[in-house]
Design a protein around this motif. Structure first.
Motif, mmCIF file in Angstrom:
data_model
loop_
_atom_site.group_PDB
_atom_site.id
_atom_site.type_symbol
_atom_site.label_atom_id
_atom_site.label_comp_id
_atom_site.label_asym_id
_atom_site.label_seq_id
_atom_site.Cartn_x
_atom_site.Cartn_y
_atom_site.Cartn_z
ATOM 1 N N CYS A 23 -4.083 8.939 -2.719
ATOM 2 C CA CYS A 23 -3.620 10.490 -1.461
ATOM 3 C C CYS A 23 -2.754 11.253 -2.854
ATOM 4 O O CYS A 23 -2.401 12.154 -2.752
ATOM 5 N N CYS B 45 -0.972 6.704 2.845
ATOM 6 C CA CYS B 45 -2.411 7.081 2.838
ATOM 7 C C CYS B 45 -2.719 5.916 3.621
ATOM 8 O O CYS B 45 -3.381 5.211 4.116
ATOM 9 N N PHE C 209 4.742 8.662 -6.689
ATOM 10 C CA PHE C 209 5.648 7.084 -6.847
ATOM 11 C C PHE C 209 6.710 7.336 -7.491
ATOM 12 O O PHE C 209 7.986 6.369 -7.554
ATOM 13 N N CYS D 183 -0.352 7.726 -5.958
ATOM 14 C CA CYS D 183 -1.214 6.971 -5.124
ATOM 15 C C CYS D 183 -2.599 7.755 -5.999
ATOM 16 O O CYS D 183 -2.649 8.351 -5.868
ATOM 17 N N GLU D 184 -3.119 6.106 -5.906
ATOM 18 C CA GLU D 184 -4.353 6.613 -6.629
ATOM 19 C C GLU D 184 -5.407 7.630 -5.785
ATOM 20 O O GLU D 184 -5.876 7.727 -5.521
ATOM 21 N N ARG E 241 3.784 1.836 -8.943
ATOM 22 C CA ARG E 241 2.791 3.416 -9.950
ATOM 23 C C ARG E 241 3.721 4.769 -9.797
ATOM 24 O O ARG E 241 4.364 4.589 -9.083
ATOM 25 N N GLY F 69 1.069 -0.575 0.492
ATOM 26 C CA GLY F 69 0.182 0.380 -0.016
ATOM 27 C C GLY F 69 0.420 1.222 -0.138
ATOM 28 O O GLY F 69 2.244 1.149 0.283
ATOM 29 N N CYS F 70 0.474 2.159 -0.334
ATOM 30 C CA CYS F 70 1.116 3.966 -0.119
ATOM 31 C C CYS F 70 1.712 3.761 1.046
ATOM 32 O O CYS F 70 0.603 4.004 2.207
ATOM 33 N N GLY G 257 -4.159 3.502 -0.931
ATOM 34 C CA GLY G 257 -3.994 3.032 -2.461
ATOM 35 C C GLY G 257 -2.806 2.354 -2.541
ATOM 36 O O GLY G 257 -2.347 1.654 -2.032
ATOM 37 N N ARG G 258 -2.593 1.494 -3.645
ATOM 38 C CA ARG G 258 -1.891 0.527 -3.950
ATOM 39 C C ARG G 258 -0.396 0.659 -4.551
ATOM 40 O O ARG G 258 -0.066 1.745 -5.489
ATOM 41 N N LEU G 259 0.668 0.272 -4.052
ATOM 42 C CA LEU G 259 2.005 0.983 -4.387
ATOM 43 C C LEU G 259 2.513 0.121 -5.695
ATOM 44 O O LEU G 259 3.496 0.868 -6.402
#
Length: 137
Positions: free
Chosen positions: A62, A43, A66, A59-60, A56, A39-40, A46-48
């Motif tokens: 927050c 936050c 990256f 982060c989708e 990615r 995860g992010c 979001g997916r990392l």
């Protein structure tokens, strides 16, 4: 370096707590726990990763950028050492204790070192990203 401001972190946490009732939101955790789970690190929602190891662009949830994260070969180096230690000493123990033929070692230890390396690579890279985020903001 990952630039993050205290206001951005507070806004991400407020956004997570202001969701509608009944919508399941992931709990805010430490950057290390979130990154190990993929995860992010800011936050935790979001997916990392985009693929198996590809990070990615952002982060989708927050919007944390990256693209500045540079882990290099650090995770792979640590994973090789960990997997090599586990498999190497296990193979030595089995050889000294049971004296199996060489083909048994090949059948047991080669797949084990490959499986350990693949299983630890994503959490290891996430851990390095989480550590970089925690220590450079």
């Amino acid at each position: 370096m990952i630039q993050d401001k205290t206001e951005d972190l507070k806004a991400a946490r407020d956004e997570g707590s202001s969701r509608a009732v009944g919508v399941s939101a992931a709990p805010i955790t430490t950057p290390l726990k979130a990154a190990i789970r993929g995860g992010c690190p800011r936050c935790g929602q979001g997916r990392l990763f985009q693929g198996f190891l590809k990070v990615r662009p952002a982060c989708e949830a927050c919007g944390l950028d990256f693209t500045r994260i540079q882990t290099g070969d650090g995770p792979a180096t640590f994973i090789m050492q960990i997997a090599g230690f586990i498999v190497g000493f296990s193979a030595l123990f089995v050889e000294i204790r049971f004296h199996p033929p060489m083909w048994v070692h090949l059948i047991v230890w080669l797949p084990l070192v490959i499986a350990l390396s693949l299983a630890l690579m994503r959490p290891g890279r996430g851990l390095m990203i989480g550590l970089q985020y925690r220590n450079q903001r």
